[in-house]
Design a protein around this motif. Structure first.
Motif, short mmCIF file in Angstrom:
data_model
loop_
_atom_site.label_atom_id
_atom_site.label_comp_id
_atom_site.label_asym_id
_atom_site.label_seq_id
_atom_site.Cartn_x
_atom_site.Cartn_y
_atom_site.Cartn_z
N TYR A 7 -101.11 31.30 11.39
CA TYR A 7 -100.48 31.50 12.70
C TYR A 7 -99.18 32.29 12.56
N HIS B 68 -99.92 35.86 12.07
CA HIS B 68 -100.27 36.44 13.37
C HIS B 68 -99.02 36.70 14.21
N ASP C 294 -99.79 33.78 20.82
CA ASP C 294 -99.01 35.03 20.72
C ASP C 294 -97.56 34.79 21.10
#
Length: 504
Positions: free
Chosen positions: A6, A9, A355
């Motif tokens: 994560y 990302h 995000d």
């Protein structure tokens, strides 16, 4: 996907050119806003929200911008504290205690660079803590109810006695003055007017900006006028603008301890950077003991609050993201910004909007690196303020101070009140009363009253709630210890003095 996946990302989101420019813009704007006394991160973030929304920034970019402004304001707030002894906001009050003496000793550049490095270390520790411990610490923070917060505030007030060395009585009196000033205005529960003198301008209480600029800025102006009258000029900075390896090593463990402490204080909703910096400073002063020169330009006294402030700023984002509960006033404004995008922060945010969450966390690493790279080369420019003679510096400070106060309510009453508070602060300084406890008592007073009333409402008026949990009992124990410390210290000094007299 695991945590590292994560985070990877998130870096993919934060390292896009668009978001890099957004973060850079936010750090620049935040530093400038932080430089101006009386504004601070809440105002900086609030001013940028309508601009971000009007520009049509996507939610992850808007949050990156606001977080960068937040961190930049925390960085910028130290500059006026160190160079002019004027706290940019409440949290930097502790920075003035050793930062300004360092500037007076010609070490303004060292103080600015060391504070920037300490803030970076604190923010880095806290951001790593966000990645690893955010869900666990968010659940732990729920254990702090109104009673626990009230006792924590009492502990902070009692700890103020340790800030003034041989002046515990004056420190407590100063803190009580601050507590009294916090009661001015309308009682939020009963609607009763308290200590307003039937003046409509005091119904909302004394504004923080008016108090801080009056106590510190106006009193400092009066002291500068004394020096100008005596023909003295402003203090000059030495040629060295950066700290050296030895100085960094001397505060390494201070950075580590205060980084962890600041992060924990940030996770506690409502604790805030002011409390974090005060607790960090007093803790390090206790650890240093007689070997410390806190209040006289001790580098540990500068590094401790700056590290805690940097860590608290990042830690305050944990309850916002995981619980939807603001960890500070600034994060409360950021929650409002998320609501404009129809995003509700909370436990599901990590799953539904990765995000946004991980892009924000990754951007914190990037924004802090940007701030160090941007601020350290500008230290030489900042220290030029010290080269300005007092006859020119005093009007500049007065103009900035007046603008900062007038911008709050646009009333001349605030200007006169600020001058009156400034004269009172000048008298206190002449009588050797510390001003920092006045401000900290004022800030903590409102929080103490609110939490005490909430706790008593829960218990139907029973005081037993104030010592009904393990946390409150433990903190009360610390309060007793802190009350005994100055008494024991004074008793030991008197015993030594009696032995010396007896020997003679």
């Amino acid at each position: 996907m695991d945590t590292l996946g994560y985070l990877s990302h998130g870096f993919g989101v934060a390292l896009t050119p668009y978001n890099l420019v957004t973060a850079l813009s936010g750090t620049l704007i935040g530093t400038v806003v932080g430089l101006l006394p009386g504004l601070g991160p809440i105002n900086g973030v609030a001013l940028l929200i309508p601009i971000a929304f009007a520009l049509g920034l996507p939610p992850e970019s808007a949050l990156i911008l606001l977080a960068a402004v937040y961190l930049g304001c925390e960085y910028g707030g130290r500059i006026s504290s160190i160079l002019l002894n004027i706290p940019g906001e409440a949290s930097t009050v502790m920075t003035t205690l050793d930062g300004y003496p360092m500037a007076r000793q010609g070490l303004a550049g060292v103080a600015l660079s060391l504070s920037a490095w300490s803030s970076f270390i604190g923010a880095f520790i806290a951001t790593c803590g966000m990645v690893v411990f955010a869900p666990m610490l968010a659940k732990w923070a729920i254990a702090f109810g109104p009673a626990e917060y009230f006792v924590l505030m009492v502990f902070a007030i009692v700890c103020l006695g340790g800030m003034a060395g041989d002046r515990p009585l004056k420190t407590f009196i100063a803190a009580l003055i601050g507590l009294f000033l916090s009661t001015v205005g309308i009682d939020a529960n009963s609607g009763v007017y308290r200590f307003t003198g039937d003046n409509i301008h005091l119904t909302d209480g004394i504004q923080f900006v008016v108090l801080v600029l009056g106590l510190f800025s106006i009193s400092e102006i009066l002291l500068l006028l004394e020096k100008t009258h005596r023909g003295q000029e402003a203090f000059q900075a030495t040629g060295r603008m950066l700290f050296n390896f030895k100085e960094a090593a001397s505060v390494f463990w201070v950075n580590m301890r205060c980084g962890v402490l600041g992060f924990i204080m940030g996770v506690l909703p409502g604790a805030g950077a002011t409390l974090a910096s005060a607790v960090a400073y007093m803790t390090e002063k206790r650890i240093a003991g007689p070997n410390g020169k806190f209040g006289q330009g001790d580098k540990r006294g500068l590094a401790a609050p700056e590290t805690a402030i940097g860590a608290e700023a990042c830690g305050a984002l944990v309850p916002m993201l995981t619980l939807g509960v603001p960890g500070s006033g600034t994060t409360a404004v950021m929650i409002g910004a998320l609501s404009l995008y129809n995003i509700t922060p909370g436990p599901l945010l990590f799953q539904q909007q990765p995000d946004i969450v991980w892009g924000l966390i990754a951007s914190l690493f990037i924004a802090n690196i940007m701030l160090v790279i941007l601020n350290i080369p500008m230290i030489r420019i900042f220290t030029k303020i010290l080269a300005v003679p007092n006859w020119a510096l005093v009007p500049m400070i007065a103009i900035i101070t007046a603008i900062g106060v007038y911008a709050v309510h646009a009333t001349t009453f605030d200007l006169f009140l600020m001058i009156g508070i400034g004269i009172f602060g000048y008298i206190l300084r002449k009588l050797d009363f510390p001003l920092s406890p006045v401000l900290l008592g004022f800030i903590l007073g409102g929080l103490m009253e609110q939490n005490l009333r909430r706790a008593l409402s829960i218990s139907n008026g029973s005081l037993d709630i104030l010592w009904s949990s393990g946390i409150t009992v433990g903190v009360w124990g610390l309060i007793v210890v802190m009350l005994l410390v100055p008494i024991v210290r004074i008793w030991r000094k008197r015993s030594v003095a009696r032995r010396v007299i007896a020997d003679v």
